[in-house]
Design an enzyme around this catalytic site. Structure first.
Site, PDB file in Angstrom:
ATOM      1  N   GLY A  20       6.262  -2.801   6.121  1.00 36.16           N
ATOM      2  CA  GLY A  20       7.660  -3.218   6.184  1.00 36.16           C
ATOM      3  C   GLY A  20       8.515  -2.330   7.062  1.00 36.16           C
ATOM      4  N   GLU A  21       9.711  -2.816   7.342  1.00 37.33           N
ATOM      5  CA  GLU A  21      10.698  -2.085   8.142  1.00 37.33           C
ATOM      6  C   GLU A  21      11.822  -1.677   7.183  1.00 37.33           C
ATOM      7  OE1 GLU A  21      11.653  -0.898  11.310  1.00 37.33           O
ATOM      8  OE2 GLU A  21      13.516  -0.501  10.229  1.00 37.33           O
ATOM      9  N   CYS A  80       3.064   8.234   2.063  1.00 35.24           N
ATOM     10  CA  CYS A  80       3.608   7.214   2.950  1.00 35.24           C
ATOM     11  C   CYS A  80       3.772   5.948   2.111  1.00 35.24           C
ATOM     12  CB  CYS A  80       2.614   6.991   4.092  1.00 35.24           C
ATOM     13  SG  CYS A  80       3.080   5.666   5.197  1.00 35.24           S
ATOM     14  N   CYS A 125      -0.285  -4.235  14.663  1.00 37.19           N
ATOM     15  CA  CYS A 125      -0.135  -3.862  13.253  1.00 37.19           C
ATOM     16  C   CYS A 125      -0.737  -4.918  12.333  1.00 37.19           C
ATOM     17  CB  CYS A 125       1.354  -3.694  12.960  1.00 37.19           C
ATOM     18  SG  CYS A 125       1.720  -3.497  11.223  1.00 37.19           S
ATOM     19  N   SER A 169       9.640   4.337  16.052  1.00 35.14           N
ATOM     20  CA  SER A 169       8.385   3.842  16.627  1.00 35.14           C
ATOM     21  C   SER A 169       8.693   3.373  18.035  1.00 35.14           C
ATOM     22  CB  SER A 169       7.843   2.667  15.807  1.00 35.14           C
ATOM     23  OG  SER A 169       7.568   3.079  14.508  1.00 35.14           O
ATOM     24  N   LEU A 170       8.300   4.144  19.013  1.00 32.90           N
ATOM     25  CA  LEU A 170       8.683   3.833  20.399  1.00 32.90           C
ATOM     26  C   LEU A 170       7.539   3.114  21.132  1.00 32.90           C
ATOM     27  CD1 LEU A 170      11.024   4.178  22.375  1.00 32.90           C
ATOM     28  CD2 LEU A 170      10.022   6.351  23.083  1.00 32.90           C
ATOM     29  N   HIS A 171       6.417   3.792  21.263  1.00 32.46           N
ATOM     30  CA  HIS A 171       5.164   3.216  21.757  1.00 32.46           C
ATOM     31  C   HIS A 171       5.117   2.835  23.230  1.00 32.46           C
ATOM     32  CE1 HIS A 171       4.375   3.484  17.607  1.00 32.46           C
ATOM     33  NE2 HIS A 171       4.849   2.315  17.250  1.00 32.46           N
ATOM     34  N   SER A 187      11.208   5.706   8.967  1.00 32.77           N
ATOM     35  CA  SER A 187      10.702   5.308  10.277  1.00 32.77           C
ATOM     36  C   SER A 187      11.155   3.878  10.572  1.00 32.77           C
ATOM     37  CB  SER A 187       9.172   5.379  10.250  1.00 32.77           C
ATOM     38  OG  SER A 187       8.651   4.865  11.443  1.00 32.77           O
ATOM     39  N   CYS A 210       4.977  -6.674  15.154  1.00 32.83           N
ATOM     40  CA  CYS A 210       4.352  -5.759  16.129  1.00 32.83           C
ATOM     41  C   CYS A 210       2.880  -6.158  16.308  1.00 32.83           C
ATOM     42  CB  CYS A 210       4.467  -4.314  15.662  1.00 32.83           C
ATOM     43  SG  CYS A 210       6.174  -3.818  15.333  1.00 32.83           S
ATOM     44  N   ASN A 218      -5.167   3.037  15.232  1.00 33.90           N
ATOM     45  CA  ASN A 218      -6.141   2.677  14.209  1.00 33.90           C
ATOM     46  C   ASN A 218      -6.373   1.178  14.403  1.00 33.90           C
ATOM     47  OD1 ASN A 218      -7.755   3.289  12.081  1.00 33.90           O
ATOM     48  ND2 ASN A 218      -6.108   3.928  10.738  1.00 33.90           N
ATOM     49  N   CYS A 272       5.794  -7.976   6.628  1.00 40.36           N
ATOM     50  CA  CYS A 272       6.845  -7.474   7.510  1.00 40.36           C
ATOM     51  C   CYS A 272       7.212  -8.556   8.516  1.00 40.36           C
ATOM     52  CB  CYS A 272       6.355  -6.235   8.255  1.00 40.36           C
ATOM     53  SG  CYS A 272       7.640  -5.491   9.288  1.00 40.36           S
ATOM     54  N   GLU A 306       0.829  -1.211   0.000  1.00 36.84           N
ATOM     55  CA  GLU A 306       0.000   0.000   0.000  1.00 36.84           C
ATOM     56  C   GLU A 306       0.858   1.254   0.000  1.00 36.84           C
ATOM     57  OE1 GLU A 306      -3.382  -1.767   3.073  1.00 36.84           O
ATOM     58  OE2 GLU A 306      -2.282   0.047   3.577  1.00 36.84           O
ATOM     59  N   CYS A 345      -3.117   0.308   8.525  1.00 29.80           N
ATOM     60  CA  CYS A 345      -2.152   0.082   7.443  1.00 29.80           C
ATOM     61  C   CYS A 345      -1.901  -1.409   7.268  1.00 29.80           C
ATOM     62  CB  CYS A 345      -0.847   0.788   7.800  1.00 29.80           C
ATOM     63  SG  CYS A 345       0.512   0.376   6.720  1.00 29.80           S
TER      64      CYS A 345
END
Ligand code: SF4
Length: 377
Positions: free
Chosen positions: A184-185, A108, A122, A239-241, A216, A119, A318, A115, A95, A361
């Site tokens: 993806g990373e 984006c 996700c 991306s800490l979270h 990111s 996570c 989301n 991925c 996407e 996403c």
């Protein structure tokens, strides 16, 4: 046996020149072709009228302008948000999302199909790792967004006003930001990601400013260390979270390999060397990481070794279908932000886009991948 076509978007100008010579053409044809691809952003060799017809025929037989096939574009936010799903040759899907704001436009993009990072919040993680995208495949998503952006001024509906876009004049002609925050990373596909930046940045081609790229990462320390020495001024987002290792490891398995202290040491070294501000992304999940003592922990952790240039982006979750997670209430999001600000940590709440087009996403791409697989039996 049919060979896979050469993806001309994968080639920078020197590589394209070598390829054009290998096709028996004079070197200057490479410059013409490159210009058609990156400046005029042609999608078809037939539209490259300055190339001789026999060369165009040869290109059609042996080459391709990327390998992504656009399956659909969904619109939201009055036409200001547009999500595209692309299929790769093996029917994996990725996407890209274009988001238009008054005077700026961000795309984006995805760097991998699926991925491997796992996570838990996700949708892409649910697909597992499928494949790396090539530099041209990554860059093609940006070219799509630039073409899509050109349609926006004449293709707005009433919902656009809610986002302070009152008319075509508020829509920029050029993309202003490219963010590698899709599927993806990027640091797991470092070389291809980085080559996509070079392709898009080239002044002889798409000419996109280095400072307008943001990459990111979930916190792959070796990638951060590598980026430290990069001569281009690419922005870094982490991306800490969570500021708690147990909670973060639960949400993001990568934290077991690179715990928060190691990650922050790398980020501090990065800012000390580059003097660039880092963004920390923090997805707020109700009852998981949105308690105010979590905000306190976050502030203490970020400030404990002295201030460095940084900013926290708070993002209400989301929700992913079947994840059992929900987003924090609006009040809690604002409280969390105010709490951080009062402790001296700059924080903002990210404006949410695309809520009306689909869920998180990766979800739409995942659904379409299943449909494609089913259609093929
Ligand atoms: S959040 Fe990013 S890194 Fe984590 S699984 Fe999803 S796509 Fe991968």
């Amino acid at each position: 046996m049919n060979e896979a076509p050469i993806n001309v978007l994968d080639l920078d100008l020197p590589a394209l020149t070598e390829q054009v010579k290998a096709w028996g053409q004079p070197a200057f044809r490479a410059k013409q072709l490159y210009r058609q691809l990156w400046v005029n952003q042609r999608e078809s060799f037939d539209d490259m009228s300055d190339l001789p017809a026999p060369f165009r025929e040869l290109l059609k037989e042996t080459a391709a302008i990327s390998t992504l096939r656009n399956l659909l574009v969904r619109r939201g936010d009055g036409g200001l948000t547009r999500k595209a799903v692309f299929a790769l040759p093996g029917n994996e899907t990725v996407e890209a999302v274009l988001m238009v704001y008054p005077g700026r436009a961000t795309v984006c993009v995805s760097s991998q199909a699926g991925c491997p990072m796992g996570c838990t919040f996700c949708a892409t993680a649910k697909l597992g790792f499928r494949q790396d995208l090539s530099p041209g495949d990554i860059a093609q998503q940006v070219l799509w967004a630039q073409r899509e952006l050109a349609k926006v001024p004449n293709d707005l509906d009433s919902g656009a006003e809610r986002h302070r876009v009152r008319g075509p004049g508020d829509v920029p002609e050029r993309l202003t930001n490219v963010v590698y925050m899709g599927m993806g990373e990027p640091f797991n596909n470092y070389q291809n990601w980085r080559r996509s930046v070079d392709l898009l940045h080239d002044p002889a081609g798409f000419n996109f400013g280095a400072r307008n790229f943001t990459v990111s990462t979930v916190g792959l320390v070796p990638g951060i260390v590598k980026l430290m020495d990069d001569p281009l001024q690419i922005n870094l987002a982490i991306s800490l979270h969570s500021a708690d290792d147990a909670i973060r490891s639960d949400m993001m398995p990568v934290n077991r390999r690179y715990p928060i202290a190691d990650l922050l040491d790398a980020v501090r070294a990065y800012t000390a060397k580059t003097h660039r501000r880092v963004s920390f992304e923090y997805v707020l999940i109700a009852g998981k990481n949105d308690d105010l003592h979590e905000a306190r922990k976050l502030a203490d952790m970020l400030l404990e070794k002295g201030k460095f240039p940084m900013h926290v982006n708070l993002i209400p979750l989301n929700p992913v279908v079947d994840s059992g997670m929900t987003r924090s209430s609006r009040d809690r999001v604002n409280e969390f932000r105010d709490y951080l600000e009062n402790l001296g940590v700059p924080a903002t709440v990210r404006i949410q886009r695309g809520k009306d087009i689909d869920a998180a996403c990766g979800q739409l791409a995942g659904d379409l991948a299943k449909e494609l697989a089913a259609a093929e039996g």
